[in-house]
Design an enzyme around this catalytic site. Structure first.
Site, PDB file in Angstrom:
ATOM      1  N   ARG A 179       1.115  -1.112   0.131  1.00 35.31           N
ATOM      2  CA  ARG A 179      -0.256   0.047  -0.084  1.00 35.31           C
ATOM      3  C   ARG A 179       0.839   1.033   0.025  1.00 35.31           C
ATOM      4  NH1 ARG A 179      -4.760  -2.510   1.390  1.00 35.31           N
ATOM      5  NH2 ARG A 179      -4.628  -4.319   2.724  1.00 35.31           N
ATOM      6  N   GLY A 227      -8.120   1.183  -3.424  1.00 32.51           N
ATOM      7  CA  GLY A 227      -7.048   2.288  -3.242  1.00 32.51           C
ATOM      8  C   GLY A 227      -6.279   2.346  -4.502  1.00 32.51           C
ATOM      9  N   ASP A 269     -12.473  -8.317   0.001  1.00 32.32           N
ATOM     10  CA  ASP A 269     -13.688  -7.730   0.397  1.00 32.32           C
ATOM     11  C   ASP A 269     -14.874  -7.640  -0.436  1.00 32.32           C
ATOM     12  OD1 ASP A 269     -12.152  -7.492   2.607  1.00 32.32           O
ATOM     13  OD2 ASP A 269     -11.867  -5.243   2.558  1.00 32.32           O
ATOM     14  N   ARG A 287     -12.790  -4.607   6.738  1.00 29.10           N
ATOM     15  CA  ARG A 287     -12.528  -3.424   7.322  1.00 29.10           C
ATOM     16  C   ARG A 287     -13.716  -2.273   6.916  1.00 29.10           C
ATOM     17  NH1 ARG A 287      -6.339  -1.414   7.374  1.00 29.10           N
ATOM     18  NH2 ARG A 287      -6.803  -1.806   4.838  1.00 29.10           N
ATOM     19  N   ALA A 292     -25.175 -19.548  10.047  1.00 24.24           N
ATOM     20  CA  ALA A 292     -24.821 -18.612  11.318  1.00 24.24           C
ATOM     21  C   ALA A 292     -26.110 -18.212  11.987  1.00 24.24           C
ATOM     22  CB  ALA A 292     -24.103 -17.466  11.185  1.00 24.24           C
ATOM     23  N   HIS A 322      -5.964 -12.770   9.061  1.00 25.33           N
ATOM     24  CA  HIS A 322      -5.217 -13.161   7.703  1.00 25.33           C
ATOM     25  C   HIS A 322      -5.297 -14.347   6.958  1.00 25.33           C
ATOM     26  CE1 HIS A 322      -3.656  -8.912   8.745  1.00 25.33           C
ATOM     27  NE2 HIS A 322      -3.456  -9.006   7.424  1.00 25.33           N
ATOM     28  N   ARG A 359      -7.276 -14.273   3.766  1.00 23.31           N
ATOM     29  CA  ARG A 359      -6.485 -13.899   2.754  1.00 23.31           C
ATOM     30  C   ARG A 359      -5.682 -14.914   2.089  1.00 23.31           C
ATOM     31  NH1 ARG A 359      -4.951  -7.902   3.743  1.00 23.31           N
ATOM     32  NH2 ARG A 359      -2.793  -8.624   3.511  1.00 23.31           N
TER      33      ARG A 359
HETATM   34  O1  F6P Z   1      -7.416  -6.476   1.544  1.00 23.78           O
HETATM   35  C1  F6P Z   1      -8.627  -6.054   2.194  1.00 23.78           C
HETATM   36  C2  F6P Z   1      -8.080  -6.314   3.718  1.00 23.78           C
HETATM   37  O2  F6P Z   1      -8.036  -7.797   3.722  1.00 23.78           O
HETATM   38  C3  F6P Z   1      -9.116  -6.040   4.344  1.00 23.78           C
HETATM   39  O3  F6P Z   1     -10.332  -6.706   4.713  1.00 23.78           O
HETATM   40  C4  F6P Z   1      -8.440  -5.705   5.913  1.00 23.78           C
HETATM   41  O4  F6P Z   1      -9.074  -4.866   6.700  1.00 23.78           O
HETATM   42  C5  F6P Z   1      -7.023  -5.379   5.441  1.00 23.78           C
HETATM   43  O5  F6P Z   1      -6.964  -5.837   4.113  1.00 23.78           O
HETATM   44  C6  F6P Z   1      -5.878  -5.732   6.108  1.00 23.78           C
HETATM   45  O6  F6P Z   1      -4.744  -5.094   5.500  1.00 23.78           O
HETATM   46  P1  F6P Z   1      -3.395  -5.286   6.018  1.00 23.78           P
HETATM   47  O7  F6P Z   1      -2.895  -6.694   5.785  1.00 23.78           O
HETATM   48  O8  F6P Z   1      -2.543  -4.320   5.277  1.00 23.78           O
HETATM   49  O9  F6P Z   1      -3.327  -4.994   7.387  1.00 23.78           O
END
Ligand code: F6P
Length: 361
Positions: free
Chosen positions: A81, A111, A135, A179, A194, A269, A272
């Site tokens: 970022r 972004g 997201d 987020r 749920a 994480h 992700r």
């Molecule tokens: O990519 C989006 C996201 O996974 C959001 O859901 C989360 O809040 C954010 O990235 C976390 O980012 P980082 O890994 O930079 O803390």
């Protein structure tokens, strides 16, 4: 020999590598060199390159990275970022690195696409965006690269937690990423059955959140009925920390439901990472192909979107599931998605409000 540039930016998303693989392979067949820049816009500013194609026998082939990483999660190009790219000076430095390139494909979320739009507007660099964000908070597209994989991870985690929760007749609050957008919480809650969902867009105060969860527990555990598990999915964007929510709920119910245990798990994480699902690899490949095609036809300042139904203002591509939108329109729609004024967000919230009573049955 024509050359294009590509980078991955923002939060990584499973399927980014699959998009890079398609872009590199198809470009190579057409005699177009593909140069990757490492670590998103930071690597572009610094000129840190990693070629995705190489010359062989008078033609082009892809580098070994491309095939090796194609099925893996994360992004082998790296991501960031970038604080520097937010400034006009940073974008000017990035544009200078793209001299001699036919254009840049940016694979990323909100972004990253905002940066891509500014780069195109300020410097004239030809830019094509590909939505990638677990997201699902990018406007004008029904999904983004990574969403399906993240939902599958959450589903599996919730199923596992449900096994142990039922064994002990426990309640669990599970926090998932998101987020600014509650999409992952909403979609996964329906998929796993749920009992409740907490997401930012509901706008609930702390006392309201505590009452909501306490009521779900009362309903689930008050009588010695069949129910052995209460599962609440909370989006990261709901600011109360899970541990605090658990404590406040337990305090409220101590006298009424003695012995009922509430636990919390923050998936963080975990959501992700991991290899992309079939759906994400397929969507990534087709979006990557459309982005390359559009860039090579001179299009710019747009994003390719996964939208199986024709939408006004969208340019239909040769793929029936993909349309192109200007980045300006995408970013307007993204803002509306996040501030709740978009019809899509209102529909999602309304649908879940209707479901709310039914979920805990
Ligand atoms: O990519 C989006 C996201 O996974 C959001 O859901 C989360 O809040 C954010 O990235 C976390 O980012 P980082 O890994 O930079 O803390």
């Amino acid at each position: 020999m024509p050359r294009i540039a590509v980078l991955t930016s923002g939060g990584d998303a499973p399927g980014m590598n699959a998009a890079l693989r398609t872009i590199a392979k198809v470009a190579a067949i057409h005699g177009v060199e593909v140069i990757g820049f490492e670590d998103g816009y930071d690597g572009l500013i610094d000129g840190r390159v990693r070629p995705l194609t190489r010359k062989v026998d008078g033609g082009l082939s892809t580098t070994p990275d491309v095939s090796l990483a194609g099925n893996l999660g994360g992004t082998f190009l790296g991501s960031s970022r970038s604080a520097r790219f937010v400034t006009p000076e940073g974008r000017a430095a990035a544009a200078a690195r793209l001299d001699g390139f036919a254009g840049l494909i940016v694979i990323g979320g909100n972004g990253s696409l905002t940066g891509a739009h500014k780069l195109a507007q300020e410097t004239g660099v030809k830019v094509m965006g590909v939505p990638a964000s677990i997201d699902n908070d990018v406007g004008c597209t029904s999904t983004a690269i990574g969403v399906d994989s993240a939902l599958n991870v959450i589903t599996e985690a919730c199923d596992r937690i449900s096994d142990t929760a039922r064994s002990h007749r426990r309640a669990f609050i599970i926090e998932v990423m998101g987020r600014h957008s509650g999409y992952l919480a909403m979609a996964s809650a329906v998929a796993v059955g749920a009992d409740g969902i907490l997401f930012r867009e509901q706008g609930r105060s702390e006392p309201e959140l505590v009452t909501t969860v306490a009521n779900l527990l009362r309903r689930g555990f008050a009588q010695k009925g069949d129910k052995r598990r209460v599962l609440v999915i909370k989006a990261e964007g709901v600011e109360i920390p899970c541990t605090r929510l658990v404590r406040l709920v337990q305090d409220e119910l101590a006298a009424e439901l003695p012995g009922v245990e509430v636990r919390a798990t923050v998936l963080g994480h975990l959501v992700r990472g991991g290899n992309p699902t079939y759906q994400d690899r397929m969507v990534a490949g087709r979006l990557g192909l459309s982005a390359l095609d559009a860039l090579l036809h001179g299009e710019t300042d747009q994003m390719v979107a996964w939208l199986p139904q024709q939408v006004e203002g969208g340019v239909q591509t040769s793929d029936p599931a993909i349309q192109r939108f200007t980045l300006e329109r995408v970013l307007d729609e993204t803002r509306a998605l996040l501030d709740g004024t978009s019809a899509v967000t209102r529909w999602r919230v309304g649908m879940l409000e209707k479901l709310e009573g039914a979920l805990s049955l």
